[in-house]
Design an enzyme around this catalytic site. Structure first.
Site, PDB file in Angstrom:
ATOM      1  N   LEU A  91       0.710  -1.110   0.109  1.00 46.00           N
ATOM      2  CA  LEU A  91      -0.061  -0.018  -0.032  1.00 46.00           C
ATOM      3  C   LEU A  91       0.984   1.147   0.197  1.00 46.00           C
ATOM      4  O   LEU A  91       2.127   1.209   0.566  1.00 46.00           O
ATOM      5  CB  LEU A  91      -0.868   0.104   1.133  1.00 46.00           C
ATOM      6  CG  LEU A  91      -1.964  -1.271   1.335  1.00 46.00           C
ATOM      7  CD1 LEU A  91      -2.536  -0.864   2.730  1.00 46.00           C
ATOM      8  CD2 LEU A  91      -2.857  -1.086   0.137  1.00 46.00           C
TER       9      LEU A  91
ATOM     10  N   LYS B 211      -3.560  -1.707  10.991  1.00 51.74           N
ATOM     11  CA  LYS B 211      -2.558  -2.191  10.163  1.00 51.74           C
ATOM     12  C   LYS B 211      -1.565  -2.791  10.717  1.00 51.74           C
ATOM     13  O   LYS B 211      -0.744  -2.452  11.885  1.00 51.74           O
ATOM     14  CB  LYS B 211      -1.913  -0.795   9.259  1.00 51.74           C
ATOM     15  CG  LYS B 211      -0.544  -1.505   8.373  1.00 51.74           C
ATOM     16  CD  LYS B 211       0.173  -0.282   7.820  1.00 51.74           C
ATOM     17  CE  LYS B 211       1.564  -0.664   6.986  1.00 51.74           C
ATOM     18  NZ  LYS B 211       2.049  -1.636   7.371  1.00 51.74           N
TER      19      LYS B 211
ATOM     20  N   LYS C 131      -9.545   1.632   2.782  1.00 54.41           N
ATOM     21  CA  LYS C 131     -10.071   1.158   1.539  1.00 54.41           C
ATOM     22  C   LYS C 131     -11.318   1.704   1.163  1.00 54.41           C
ATOM     23  O   LYS C 131     -12.241   1.924   1.977  1.00 54.41           O
ATOM     24  CB  LYS C 131      -9.938  -0.519   1.688  1.00 54.41           C
ATOM     25  CG  LYS C 131      -8.657  -1.146   2.082  1.00 54.41           C
ATOM     26  CD  LYS C 131      -8.939  -2.422   2.392  1.00 54.41           C
ATOM     27  CE  LYS C 131      -7.629  -3.060   2.585  1.00 54.41           C
ATOM     28  NZ  LYS C 131      -7.781  -4.631   2.798  1.00 54.41           N
TER      29      LYS C 131
END
Length: 681
Positions: free
Chosen positions: A85, A117, A293
């Site tokens: 990412l 994350k 996202k």
């Protein structure tokens, strides 16, 4: 203006460095630099390639995901790439990400899926008709390592999916981590067994997961969290959003982060970030940020991918962990190049998984800028989760006995004068030939091929000479004998004789080489040649002050001051005398360029640049005339240039002079300027 060749060299260096660090991080699971430092390298490369898109190469790290996997495990090719990412480090970058998404989709607000994350290892699990058949690391994003046997030992990975399960092949993606409690338990066991402990949970998880013997992995407590899917057949469950995927994975008994959620717009993203940052330390696992996202899968498809990352997702990284502690003292460390660095001695504090007692303060300006005083309560951050740094002072807690820091004016190691040159942030020891902290660097430079050129005197041998206290300064090299050298490791009699011969041969040198060998800061080979050419005598050079040195062409104020400081240090002069008494010698140059001693010079201290072809004089003739009248000639135009002398067919220097508003003279005007004084003598 920086040339394109310089930019290209910088790009090549960045790509090589990043590729090496990718290998350490992705393949060996043993990073050698902090994440923050890697991120800075990568962002610098991205920015340069954006500025110079025609210099982008196919093998640039920006055009791929990671590094090639090792050949220890069998290789497994991912049916769809496991892309990394893009990173955001500020609220402004997150806002810009949301704006790009809205503009690309032509909508006012975006529904986002948000989740922690994980700080672990990305994994792909392949199920065939509901049975786990393959598992692999991300590797370089396209090919990973087949670690199926090890993954089967992790209790949180289902070996069989629940009925009704997807038919055909179904890929689940997620992260393997080691919970904090399991990490502490493992390290305790490692200590009891007298084995090496792990630095942090991520390293422990990596070391456990990549064992060739899966029985070792089975004894380590690893946990798998699912966060998405990869390749699957068309007749499998149809999802419309990412949150639906997570919900489905939970029904299949995969662990899904309870903190996963959905939010609207940039404000929702930032609110989630703040919430997770606040609870970060209380989570059972390590996280280093959050992931955003676009929730709608059709919108994801429309947004698509760049070569390295999806456009529809971004990782918002947390700042390094910060805690407060007392600054007990400020000590000075002297580096091998003579740099004096203030270091904070701290009351022990636990930051980012380690106990910190020291932290860098960088330089004197940083101490003053942050208003740091001895006795203060300071905020310590592990920059990139590795390098401890004092980032701020809690002024409200300053005690009455707090003391201001004063940068020493002498080296704490050797006592030589410590100076800080204009436009430099670092204070340096001037005892380059004498200072123990600089000893190795000074001797290696002195003996190098372009300096005194002592063949066979390499780094390992210098280490031995210093460690055994046989050599303290370059002059000690000339006192070594065959018997002493033969007693060193890997130095037989023949090698010792050869080195003694090389040392003896090096006594016959040149003045430019000798000046360069002294290791004076800012004095390279070209400057050493200029100094030798214009003085012709070492004693004369050593006695010149900074103002006199600036009369030599291309010697500016900073270089002049550095030279003057070096020769004014008694320790350096003592070593030079020792070198000369050992027999170092050179022939005096046949021609010495003498600066004029006249006091009524036409252009004292003025800087000239010559361009084009003059009608009656060569460039050397013009240069000599200018220097005779106290001026100096340089090769490039800058704001410090006094005049540009232009002949026919002038080059870019002429255009640069016009741009900067610098007076441009033709040959007649130059001669007139130089005659103003000579005619009045």
């Amino acid at each position: 203006m920086i040339s394109e060749n310089t930019i290209e060299e910088r790009l090549q260096a960045l790509r090589a460095a990043i590729a090496l660090h990718d290998f350490h991080y992705y393949v060996q699971d043993a990073p050698v630099i902090p994440d923050a430092e890697y991120d800075a390298l990568f962002r610098t490369l991205q920015q340069l390639e954006q500025q110079y898109p025609h210099l982008v190469t196919p093998d640039s790290p920006t055009q791929r995901v990671g590094a090639p996997p090792l050949k220890v495990f069998a290789q497994l090719t991912h049916q769809t790439p496991m892309l990394s990412l893009a990173n955001a480090f500020s609220e402004e970058e997150v806002t810009a990400f949301d704006r790009r998404i809205r503009e690309a989709l032509n909508i006012d607000r975006v529904d986002y899926a948000v989740e922690p994350k994980f700080d672990g290892l990305a994994i792909s699990l392949i199920y065939a008709n509901g049975i786990l058949t393959k598992g692999a690391t991300r590797g370089d994003g396209y090919t990973g390592e087949d670690i199926t046997l090890n993954l089967r030992t992790i209790p949180s990975i289902p070996l069989r999916l629940q009925v009704p399960f997807p038919t055909g092949q179904f890929e689940v993606r997620g992260e393997v981590v080691m919970l904090k409690t399991d990490f502490e338990r493992l390290n305790e066991q490692q200590r009891k067994n007298g084995e090496k402990t792990f630095v942090n949970p991520r390293n422990a998880a990596a070391g456990s997961l990549r064992q060739l013997d899966s029985r070792i992995t089975a004894m380590r407590r690893l946990t798998f969290f699912a966060y998405g899917i990869g390749a699957y057949h068309e007749d499998q469950p149809i999802f419309s959003t990412h949150s639906e995927i997570l919900a489905y994975l939970a029904t299949q008994q995969f662990l899904v982060a309870r903190q996963s959620s959905t939010v609207m717009g940039a404000n929702g993203l930032l609110a989630y970030y703040r919430e997770m940052n606040a609870v970060r330390l209380s989570l059972p696992y390590e996280i280093d940020g959050v992931v955003y996202k676009v929730n709608d899968l059709a919108q994801q498809e429309k947004l698509g991918y760049v070569s390295r990352a999806p456009r529809f997702a971004i990782a918002h990284k947390f700042p390094a962990q910060e805690v407060s502690t007392e600054l007990l003292a400020i000590e000075i460390q002297v580096g091998r190049t003579g740099a004096l660095t203030p270091v904070a001695r701290l009351a022990p504090v636990f930051v980012g998984g380690v106990t910190v007692t020291n932290a860098t303060l960088h330089n004197e300006d940083e101490v003053q800028r942050k208003q740091i005083m001895i006795g203060d309560t300071v905020i310590v951050r592990r920059a990139g989760d590795v390098i401890p740094e004092v980032v701020a002072v809690i002024v409200e807690r300053r005690p009455t006995h707090a003391q201001a820091f004063v940068m020493p004016d002498h080296c704490p190691v050797c006592g030589s004068k410590a100076v800080r040159l204009p436009d430099e942030a670092v204070t340096r020891c001037t005892g380059g030939l004498y200072c123990p902290a600089q000893r190795k660097q000074a001797i290696l430079h002195f003996a190098s091929r372009r300096a005194i050129d002592i063949d066979g005197l390499g780094e390992k041998l210098v280490d031995q000479l210093i460690d055994r206290e046989l050599v303290h300064t370059p002059a000690d090299l000339y006192r070594l004998d065959i018997d002493t050298l033969a007693g060193l490791e890997r130095m037989a009699g023949k090698s010792a004789r050869n080195l003694v011969t090389a040392i003896e041969d090096s006594k016959k040198t040149t003045l430019p080489r000798f000046i360069y060998a002294l290791g004076i800061r800012h004095v390279g080979e070209a400057t050493a040649k200029a100094l030798a050419s214009h003085t012709g005598d070492l004693d004369r050079l050593m006695d010149m002050n900074a103002e006199q040195l600036q009369q030599i062409p291309d010697i500016g104020p900073i270089v002049a001051q550095s030279i003057a400081d070096f020769f004014s240090e008694a320790h350096n002069r003592e070593v030079i005398e020792q070198l000369l008494s050992c027999g170092l010698q050179w022939e005096k140059p046949s021609h010495i360029a003498q600066p004029s001693s006249r006091t009524n010079l036409a252009v004292p201290g003025k800087t000239f640049v010559l361009t084009g072809t003059l009608p009656t004089m060569t460039r050397d003739q013009a240069k000599n005339r200018i220097e005779q009248q106290g001026g100096k000639v340089t090769g490039s135009v800058s704001s410090a240039t006094s005049y540009v002398v232009a002949g026919s067919d002038p080059g870019s220097k002429y255009a640069r002079a016009i741009e900067l508003g610098i007076p441009v003279l033709d040959e007649d005007q130059l001669l007139s300027l130089l005659r103003d004084t000579s005619s009045s003598e």
